[in-house]
Design an enzyme around this catalytic site. Structure first.
Site, PDB file in Angstrom:
ATOM      1  CB  ILE A   1       6.619   6.819  14.582  1.00 28.88           C
ATOM      2  CG1 ILE A   1       7.814   5.858  14.558  1.00 28.88           C
ATOM      3  CG2 ILE A   1       6.463   7.566  13.243  1.00 28.88           C
ATOM      4  CD1 ILE A   1       9.147   6.451  14.164  1.00 28.88           C
TER       5      ILE A   1
ATOM      6  CB  CYS B   1      -4.878   6.704  10.266  1.00 27.97           C
ATOM      7  SG  CYS B   1      -5.377   5.250   9.334  1.00 27.97           S
TER       8      CYS B   1
ATOM      9  CG  ASP C   1       2.831   1.512   9.526  1.00 29.35           C
ATOM     10  OD1 ASP C   1       2.497   2.457  10.255  1.00 29.35           O
ATOM     11  OD2 ASP C   1       3.288   1.659   8.384  1.00 29.35           O
TER      12      ASP C   1
ATOM     13  CE  LYS D   1      -2.424   2.622   3.562  1.00 30.51           C
ATOM     14  NZ  LYS D   1      -1.304   3.292   4.189  1.00 30.51           N
ATOM     15  CG  ASN D   2       2.218   2.870   3.518  1.00 31.39           C
ATOM     16  OD1 ASN D   2       1.069   3.243   3.244  1.00 31.39           O
ATOM     17  ND2 ASN D   2       2.617   2.613   4.750  1.00 31.39           N
TER      18      ASN D   2
ATOM     19  NE  ARG E   1      -0.599  12.897   6.495  1.00 41.44           N
ATOM     20  CZ  ARG E   1      -0.977  14.042   7.002  1.00 41.44           C
ATOM     21  NH1 ARG E   1      -2.245  14.318   7.186  1.00 41.44           N
ATOM     22  NH2 ARG E   1      -0.096  14.937   7.330  1.00 41.44           N
TER      23      ARG E   1
ATOM     24  NE  ARG F   1      -0.306  10.770   9.392  1.00 40.49           N
ATOM     25  CZ  ARG F   1      -0.661   9.702   8.703  1.00 40.49           C
ATOM     26  NH1 ARG F   1      -1.906   9.278   8.759  1.00 40.49           N
ATOM     27  NH2 ARG F   1       0.189   9.060   7.945  1.00 40.49           N
ATOM     28  N   PRO F   2       2.116  16.814  10.846  1.00 41.61           N
ATOM     29  CG  PRO F   2       3.983  17.734  11.927  1.00 41.61           C
ATOM     30  CD  PRO F   2       2.936  16.643  12.047  1.00 41.61           C
ATOM     31  CB  ILE F   3       3.115  18.142   5.374  1.00 37.69           C
ATOM     32  CG1 ILE F   3       2.283  19.383   5.088  1.00 37.69           C
ATOM     33  CG2 ILE F   3       2.240  16.927   5.510  1.00 37.69           C
ATOM     34  CD1 ILE F   3       1.706  19.370   3.653  1.00 37.69           C
ATOM     35  CG  ASP F   4       7.373  20.453   9.717  1.00 37.19           C
ATOM     36  OD1 ASP F   4       6.599  19.502   9.932  1.00 37.19           O
ATOM     37  OD2 ASP F   4       8.533  20.496  10.180  1.00 37.19           O
ATOM     38  CD  GLN F   5      11.359  18.624   8.482  1.00 36.80           C
ATOM     39  OE1 GLN F   5      12.443  18.602   7.909  1.00 36.80           O
ATOM     40  NE2 GLN F   5      11.053  19.527   9.407  1.00 36.80           N
TER      41      GLN F   5
ATOM     42  NE  ARG G   1      -7.279   4.912   4.350  1.00 39.98           N
ATOM     43  CZ  ARG G   1      -6.447   5.246   5.322  1.00 39.98           C
ATOM     44  NH1 ARG G   1      -6.877   5.399   6.539  1.00 39.98           N
ATOM     45  NH2 ARG G   1      -5.174   5.452   5.069  1.00 39.98           N
TER      46      ARG G   1
HETATM   47  N1  EPU Z   1       6.696  14.548  10.564  1.00 40.27           N
HETATM   48  C1  EPU Z   1       6.871  15.889  10.818  1.00 40.27           C
HETATM   49  N2  EPU Z   1       6.921  16.737   9.756  1.00 40.27           N
HETATM   50  C2  EPU Z   1       6.820  16.312   8.469  1.00 40.27           C
HETATM   51  C3  EPU Z   1       6.633  14.947   8.222  1.00 40.27           C
HETATM   52  C4  EPU Z   1       6.584  14.080   9.281  1.00 40.27           C
HETATM   53  O1  EPU Z   1       6.961  16.304  11.984  1.00 40.27           O
HETATM   54  O2  EPU Z   1       6.873  17.155   7.571  1.00 40.27           O
HETATM   55  C5  EPU Z   1       6.651  13.592  11.695  1.00 40.27           C
HETATM   56  C6  EPU Z   1       5.296  12.886  11.795  1.00 40.27           C
HETATM   57  O3  EPU Z   1       4.369  13.663  12.529  1.00 40.27           O
HETATM   58  C7  EPU Z   1       5.687  11.599  12.491  1.00 40.27           C
HETATM   59  C8  EPU Z   1       7.076  11.307  11.923  1.00 40.27           C
HETATM   60  O4  EPU Z   1       7.565  12.537  11.433  1.00 40.27           O
HETATM   61  O5  EPU Z   1       5.779  11.801  13.867  1.00 40.27           O
HETATM   62  C9  EPU Z   1       7.131  10.277  10.800  1.00 40.27           C
HETATM   63  O6  EPU Z   1       6.276  10.672   9.746  1.00 40.27           O
HETATM   64  P1  EPU Z   1       6.476  10.212   8.218  1.00 40.27           P
HETATM   65  O7  EPU Z   1       6.434  11.438   7.384  1.00 40.27           O
HETATM   66  O8  EPU Z   1       7.640   9.310   8.126  1.00 40.27           O
HETATM   67  O9  EPU Z   1       5.161   9.383   7.981  1.00 40.27           O
HETATM   68  P2  EPU Z   1       4.178   9.442   6.732  1.00 40.27           P
HETATM   69  O10 EPU Z   1       4.966   9.567   5.497  1.00 40.27           O
HETATM   70  O11 EPU Z   1       3.078  10.414   6.991  1.00 40.27           O
HETATM   71  C10 EPU Z   1       4.258   6.880   6.294  1.00 40.27           C
HETATM   72  C11 EPU Z   1       3.236   5.787   6.166  1.00 40.27           C
HETATM   73  C12 EPU Z   1       2.666   5.461   7.546  1.00 40.27           C
HETATM   74  C13 EPU Z   1       3.807   5.059   8.476  1.00 40.27           C
HETATM   75  C14 EPU Z   1       4.875   6.157   8.516  1.00 40.27           C
HETATM   76  C15 EPU Z   1       6.090   5.773   9.328  1.00 40.27           C
HETATM   77  C16 EPU Z   1       2.320   6.252   4.001  1.00 40.27           C
HETATM   78  C17 EPU Z   1       1.176   6.729   3.190  1.00 40.27           C
HETATM   79  N3  EPU Z   1       2.160   6.265   5.305  1.00 40.27           N
HETATM   80  O12 EPU Z   1       3.558   7.996   6.816  1.00 40.27           O
HETATM   81  O13 EPU Z   1       1.811   4.363   7.342  1.00 40.27           O
HETATM   82  O14 EPU Z   1       3.314   4.848   9.774  1.00 40.27           O
HETATM   83  O15 EPU Z   1       5.311   6.455   7.178  1.00 40.27           O
HETATM   84  O16 EPU Z   1       6.659   4.609   8.845  1.00 40.27           O
HETATM   85  O17 EPU Z   1       3.341   5.842   3.456  1.00 40.27           O
HETATM   86  C18 EPU Z   1      -0.018   2.965   7.782  1.00 40.27           C
HETATM   87  O18 EPU Z   1       0.273   2.349   6.747  1.00 40.27           O
HETATM   88  O19 EPU Z   1      -0.864   2.558   8.612  1.00 40.27           O
HETATM   89  C19 EPU Z   1       0.649   4.244   8.044  1.00 40.27           C
HETATM   90  C20 EPU Z   1       0.175   5.140   8.899  1.00 40.27           C
END
Ligand code: EPU
Length: 417
Positions: A326, A116, A304, A22-23, A92, A121-125, A396
């Protein structure tokens, strides 16, 4: 609304074939619009997240052709229009369209993504990366407008090794002028799969899977054929289920090294595993040891799989601990495991599980995707009937979960209410 019903206590035996990840899929579909020709991706899982992304492609006037497990994506007549909130909030990963559209058109307009509720879940990075490449980011209430006159390669250090930010920056940088370096990049196998896909189209990306990724921008991306890697989280979920009620249950079509951290933990707990080149065979044992698990970025223990693993720890002897590092809100499965009979307490980001405890079926909620998976595993071993509501979360991410579990002997149904 859909409800799942499980009649627990049945042994599961036979083979479960793991679907495409999925991811990886949710990044590959938006990434495909970067091609100037067309892209074919096979081993696409039939899950609702895939459907939601295909709906977005359709609104962008991208031609798609689906045949069994493969999809042909042809963006030659696509239009770069705003992605409406009703589409972006379905999942997401809709945010990967930001990086892909920015890379292709130097402009992306879309609403906040959904997904979820497992943390802020910020996207600042992601945004920091886009800005480093020369884009201007405007947030207009709940809408992002990201645009650039020109995208120029840059050195980007991620403050957090984020999966999403690493992929999104890679997508935008693929067509930028010059070289981009992402430092402290995430190393998940899904990132490698996306980089391979882009390279198959003619991108120049090296280092994916390490903490430094180098992207040399290119102007044209040609047609390609690509395969989605097997879903390591789906595999882990069924292996954990097998450890609790399996008899020679074969989890097939997997890449075992992608789940090394899980397999090591399971061995430590005492699970009976046979690990082959692309499969694992697992059987239930009468007694398991307690353990301490701390979630971490890859190759650490995946967050996960933390929720599914909690169920195994309810059946282990003694006191186990799960430390979630995480996501700050990933213990929503715990109150429902308690309702089923588990002895679990939570303090800050640590759950303490005392086992073994008998689980008895009742009505529980799938509060998010992996919480839902843990409810399914709990239902498989609980005495009597377990009803799970909010099953949409589970669908999902798990392709044909009811069919797969039924085929190995579980008593599980799903119905619309
Ligand atoms: N984070 C920030 N700023 C950012 C991005 C992330 O602070 O700009 C923080 C997040 O809040 C979190 C950590 O960094 O605390 C890790 O976030 P990451 O960006 O790695 O996660 P993601 O890309 O949103 C993906 C998977 C998740 C999985 C995480 C960690 C997808 C669509 N989702 O999420 O999968 O838990 O990586 O491995 O690829 C799931 O499949 O159930 C799921 C939630």
């Amino acid at each position: 609304m859909k409800i799942m019903e499980i009649d627990g206590g049945k042994e599961i035996s036979g083979t479960i074939r793991i679907s495409g990840a999925k991811n990886a899929t949710v990044a590959l579909i938006p990434a495909a619009i970067l091609t100037d020709e067309q892209a074919t991706i096979c081993n696409i899982p039939e899950i609702t997240d895939t459907e939601a992304l295909c709906d977005i492609l359709t609104t962008l006037n991208v031609k798609i052709h689906r045949a069994s497990e493969s999809i042909v994506i042809d963006p030659q007549e696509m239009k770069n229009i705003e992605i409406e909130e009703s589409y972006s909030k379905k999942l997401r990963a809709s945010y990967y369209f930001m990086g892909a559209l920015l890379g292709k058109y130097k402009k992306a307009i879309m609403y906040f993504p959904g997904g979820c509720s497992i943390g802020a879940r910020p996207i600042d990075q992601h945004l920091k990366g886009f800005e480093a490449l020369g884009a201007k980011v405007t947030v207009d209430r709940n809408k992002y407008i990201v645009e650039a006159e020109e995208l120029k390669g840059a050195n980007i250090y991620l403050d957090i090794a984020s999966v999403g930010a690493t992929i999104n920056i890679m997508l935008a940088a693929t067509k930028a002028k010059g070289t981009t370096i992402i430092d402290n990049a995430a190393k998940e196998p899904e990132i490698v799969n996306v980089a391979t896909f882009l390279n198959n189209m003619g991108a120049k990306i090296t280092g994916a899977g390490t903490s430094t990724i180098k992207i040399e921008g290119v102007e044209y991306l040609h047609q390609c054929f690509h395969e989605v890697i097997p879903d390591r989280i789906e595999a882990g979920t069924y292996i954990i289920a097998g450890s609790l009620c399996g008899k020679n249950l074969k989890i097939d079509n997997i890449i075992p090294e992608h789940i090394d951290s899980l397999l090591s933990k399971l061995e430590e707990i005492g699970v009976d595993l046979e690990v082959g080149a692309d499969y694992v065979i697992v059987s239930k044992k009468e007694k398991y040891k307690s353990s301490t698990i701390k979630t971490a970025v890859y190759p650490g223990f995946p967050t996960d799989l933390q929720q599914p693993l909690t169920v195994l720890l309810t059946q282990s002897t003694g006191k186990s601990k799960i430390i979630e590092t995480i996501w700050e809100n990933r213990f929503m499965h715990i109150p429902y495991l308690r309702e089923l009979g588990a002895d679990i307490s939570i303090k800050n980001q640590t759950a303490t599980i005392v086992g073994p405890t008998k689980l008895t079926g009742t009505t529980v909620v799938a509060t998010d995707l992996r919480a839902g998976a843990s409810m399914v595993i709990a239902g498989l071993i609980a005495t009597g009937k377990t009803k799970i509501t909010n099953v949409e979360h589970i669908l999902r991410g798990y392709e044909q979960i009811v069919e797969k579990l039924t085929s190995v002997g579980a008593k599980i149904t799903i119905k619309e209410i």
